[in-house]
Write a protein that holds these residues in place. Structure first.
Motif, short mmCIF file in Angstrom:
data_model
loop_
_atom_site.label_atom_id
_atom_site.label_comp_id
_atom_site.label_asym_id
_atom_site.label_seq_id
_atom_site.Cartn_x
_atom_site.Cartn_y
_atom_site.Cartn_z
N SER A 244 0.98 -0.66 0.32
CA SER A 244 -0.88 -0.34 0.08
C SER A 244 0.66 0.93 -0.20
O SER A 244 1.93 1.28 0.22
N GLU A 245 -0.02 2.36 -0.20
CA GLU A 245 1.36 4.26 -0.42
C GLU A 245 1.95 4.05 0.61
O GLU A 245 2.26 4.31 1.51
N PHE A 246 0.85 3.88 2.22
CA PHE A 246 1.01 4.45 3.66
C PHE A 246 2.36 3.65 3.56
O PHE A 246 3.73 3.93 4.04
N GLN A 247 2.58 2.28 3.77
CA GLN A 247 4.09 1.98 3.84
C GLN A 247 4.96 1.83 3.28
O GLN A 247 5.78 2.14 3.31
N ALA A 248 4.98 2.25 2.13
CA ALA A 248 6.02 3.20 1.06
C ALA A 248 6.30 4.75 1.72
O ALA A 248 7.40 4.22 1.91
N ALA A 249 5.36 5.17 2.33
CA ALA A 249 4.97 6.55 2.30
C ALA A 249 6.28 6.02 3.68
O ALA A 249 7.40 6.81 3.70
N VAL A 250 6.10 5.67 4.43
CA VAL A 250 7.13 5.43 5.66
C VAL A 250 8.61 4.28 5.26
O VAL A 250 9.59 5.17 5.68
N LEU A 251 8.04 3.52 4.38
CA LEU A 251 9.51 3.44 3.89
C LEU A 251 10.45 4.14 3.48
O LEU A 251 11.84 3.85 3.52
N LEU A 252 10.14 5.18 2.37
CA LEU A 252 10.93 5.92 2.11
C LEU A 252 11.89 6.73 2.70
O LEU A 252 12.88 7.04 2.68
N GLU A 253 10.71 7.40 4.04
CA GLU A 253 11.54 7.83 5.81
C GLU A 253 12.86 6.74 5.90
O GLU A 253 13.92 7.95 6.39
N GLN A 254 11.61 5.77 6.60
CA GLN A 254 13.03 4.58 6.39
C GLN A 254 14.81 4.76 6.04
O GLN A 254 15.62 4.46 6.86
N MET A 255 14.17 5.09 4.73
CA MET A 255 14.92 4.55 3.71
C MET A 255 16.35 5.91 4.47
O MET A 255 17.72 5.39 3.72
N LYS A 256 16.07 6.97 4.41
CA LYS A 256 17.08 8.43 4.83
C LYS A 256 17.46 7.45 5.92
O LYS A 256 18.57 8.25 5.94
#
Ligand SMILES: Cc1ncc(COP(=O)(O)O)c(C=O)c1O
Length: 392
Positions: A244-256
């Motif tokens: 889902s988009e919610f998971q990816a939104a969090v993951l993009l920040e976690q990646m940073k």
């Protein structure tokens, strides 16, 4: 030594270790942005697509295909590689059950190739003997974040014509001889489940450098659709395994956050190893020479202190936990897991062979600290080492 906590003494450590995940206003803002976009599914959204691009770049792969979790990522990878009934897939026994259950999910039989006792990684010198005319693929596991010996695995796979699926569920940011893991073999799979170095509670990623495999992985993950096709056009049997988009939104920040966190754990692991080496019987795992980056998802070490009067492994682990340090036994080798054994028998596959190193690791030697311990300070690690030095 004063009375052990397990015998009613005062624990060495009462302060809790850090929690995981680490998050802040960045994740909050990203989640709100996904929410307010009104587009919560990945088909029309932007966050999952961005994650696929960014994560593939991180691991130096041409293509990234996000999905629901690391288990289904492995199964879909095998499916896309044409692995199915009657095929055998080589896997190490010392790993999470998904490495073997992914093969069983496509009705292929996992065949166990033992690990090295001092690395817990698949031993490439044992691959030849495990290959039969039915062997179609091998799944090296980058255990704890330490890349498997990809020189040995790729050489054996080339020799026997095997497909290679890297189980990199724990190896975000890891590299073998300077090459990030995940696209060294045909497909590499990652997990974003709660305990992982980059996580959104759940999630998975498949990486490949192969354009045709990219299409297949995309399609199997997306109910058998084809890119550019109609909504109800299903050109093969696939499943809805979309993130889902919610998971990816969090993951993009976690990646940073990941590079600094990985650097912290790398330094912490070296410090902890230096401290453990001062304790008779405590031996850090060997990190193979070819490992140029390690995610340090977990820290496994060998307890060889029993012959010199130390406690047997499982009692020792209990004593350490009583002193306030969460330490785990590690995996039960999958060649000994009854569910796996039963399923192989149902498929008519060969009964799993003994794997003496994995079995010894579990029975006598291996202890494990999980990721949050390595996110601590030197003071935290000094406490860990102090506890590991307790003697009955
Ligand atoms: C080695 C290994 N393979 C596969 C998986 C499966 O990933 P997931 O839990 O996201 O399904 C995990 C996750 O725990 C893992 O550690």
């Amino acid at each position: 030594m004063s009375k052990l906590a397990i015998n009613g003494g005062t624990p060495v450590r009462t302060k809790p270790f850090l929690g995981w995940p680490v998050f802040g206003t960045e994740e909050e803002a990203a989640l709100l942005a996904a929410l307010r976009s009104g587009v919560w599914g990945s088909i029309d959204g932007t966050f999952v697509k961005q994650l696929e691009v960014d994560f593939a770049k991180l691991q130096a792969a041409r293509h990234g295909i996000a999905c629901v979790n690391g288990t289904m990522a492995l199964s879909v990878a095998l499916k896309a590689l044409g692995i199915g009934p009657g095929d055998e897939v080589l896997v190490p026994p010392y790993t999470f059950i998904a490495t073997a259950s992914a093969a069983l999910m496509v009705d292929a039989v996992p065949v166990f190739v033992d690990v090295e006792l001092d690395t817990l990684l698949i031993d490439p010198s044992l691959i030849d003997a495990a290959v039969t005319p039915r062997t179609k693929a091998i799944i090296p596991v980058h255990h704890g974040g330490s890349p498997a010996d990809m020189d040995g695995v790729m050489a054996a796979a080339g020799w026997h014509g095997l497909k290679v699926v890297e189980d990199a569920a724990q190896a975000h940011g890891s590299a073998w001889r300077g090459r990030p893991v995940g696209a060294i073999g045909d497909v590499g799979t990652f997990s974003f489940q709660s305990s992982k170095p980059i996580n959104a509670g759940e999630g998975g990623m498949m990486l490949t450098n192969d354009d045709e495999l990219d299409e297949l992985l995309w399609s199997y993950r997306n109910v058998g659709r084809r890119r550019g096709g109609e909504w109800y056009e299903h050109v093969r049997l696939g499943w809805n395994l979309r993130m889902s988009e919610f998971q990816a939104a969090v993951l993009l920040e976690q990646m940073k956050r990941m590079p600094a966190q990985q650097a912290h754990r790398t330094e912490a692991a070296a410090y902890l190893s230096s401290k453990l080496l001062e304790i008779p019987g405590a031996i850090p795992l060997r990190v193979p020479d070819g490992v140029t980056a390690h995610s340090w998802y977990t820290y496994h070490w060998r307890w060889l202190g029993e012959p010199d009067g130390g406690l047997p492994k499982k009692q020792f682990a209990e004593a350490l936990r009583a002193e306030g340090v969460p330490v785990f036994h590690g995996y039960t080798p999958l060649n000994r897991n009854q569910a796996v054994i039963d399923e192989i028998a149902r498929l008519g596959g060969p009964a799993p062979v003994p794997c003496p190193n994995a079995e010894k690791a579990e029975a006598d030697e291996i202890l494990m600290f999980s990721l949050p311990i390595l996110m601590g300070t030197h003071g935290d690690l000094d406490d860990v080492a102090k506890v590991a030095a307790v003697r009955a």
